[in-house]
Write a protein that holds these residues in place. Structure first.
Motif, PDB file in Angstrom:
ATOM      1  N   ASP A  71       0.956  -1.069  -0.044  1.00 13.70           N
ATOM      2  CA  ASP A  71       0.098   0.228  -0.222  1.00 13.70           C
ATOM      3  C   ASP A  71       0.952   1.290  -0.100  1.00 13.70           C
ATOM      4  N   LEU A  72       1.744   1.357   0.916  1.00 13.16           N
ATOM      5  CA  LEU A  72       2.723   2.520   1.006  1.00 13.16           C
ATOM      6  C   LEU A  72       3.462   2.737  -0.427  1.00 13.16           C
ATOM      7  N   GLU A 132       2.470   1.815  -3.416  1.00 11.36           N
ATOM      8  CA  GLU A 132       1.599   2.373  -4.214  1.00 11.36           C
ATOM      9  C   GLU A 132       1.442   3.756  -4.042  1.00 11.36           C
ATOM     10  N   ASP A 133       1.215   4.199  -2.925  1.00 11.04           N
ATOM     11  CA  ASP A 133       1.029   5.502  -2.590  1.00 11.04           C
ATOM     12  C   ASP A 133       2.050   6.442  -3.159  1.00 11.04           C
ATOM     13  N   GLU A 190       2.223   9.510  -6.039  1.00 11.71           N
ATOM     14  CA  GLU A 190       2.609  10.593  -5.413  1.00 11.71           C
ATOM     15  C   GLU A 190       3.919  11.074  -6.505  1.00 11.71           C
TER      16      GLU A 190
END
Length: 62
Positions: free
Chosen positions: A11-12, A14-15, A19
């Protein structure tokens, strides 16, 4: 420092990819091609981390 589980890491990553994609677009718009290239490498690596299954989970060694 907290250790993240596999899903939290994905998840991180992907974030970070999302960004960084925005930063790459900004570098392109500012005519900063080398910086845009470097940021694109971040984007690609982040997406790889976000989507790739851990090879050791599928084919453990030892």
């Amino acid at each position: 420092m907290q250790t993240l589980n596999k899903q939290e890491r994905r998840d991180l990553a992907e974030d970070i990819a999302v960004e960084a994609s925005q930063w790459r677009r900004r570098a392109d718009e500012a005519n900063l091609p080398f910086l845009a290239y470097l940021i694109e490498m971040v984007v690609l690596e982040a997406w790889r981390e976000a989507t790739e299954e851990n090879v050791n989970d599928i084919n453990p060694q030892n």
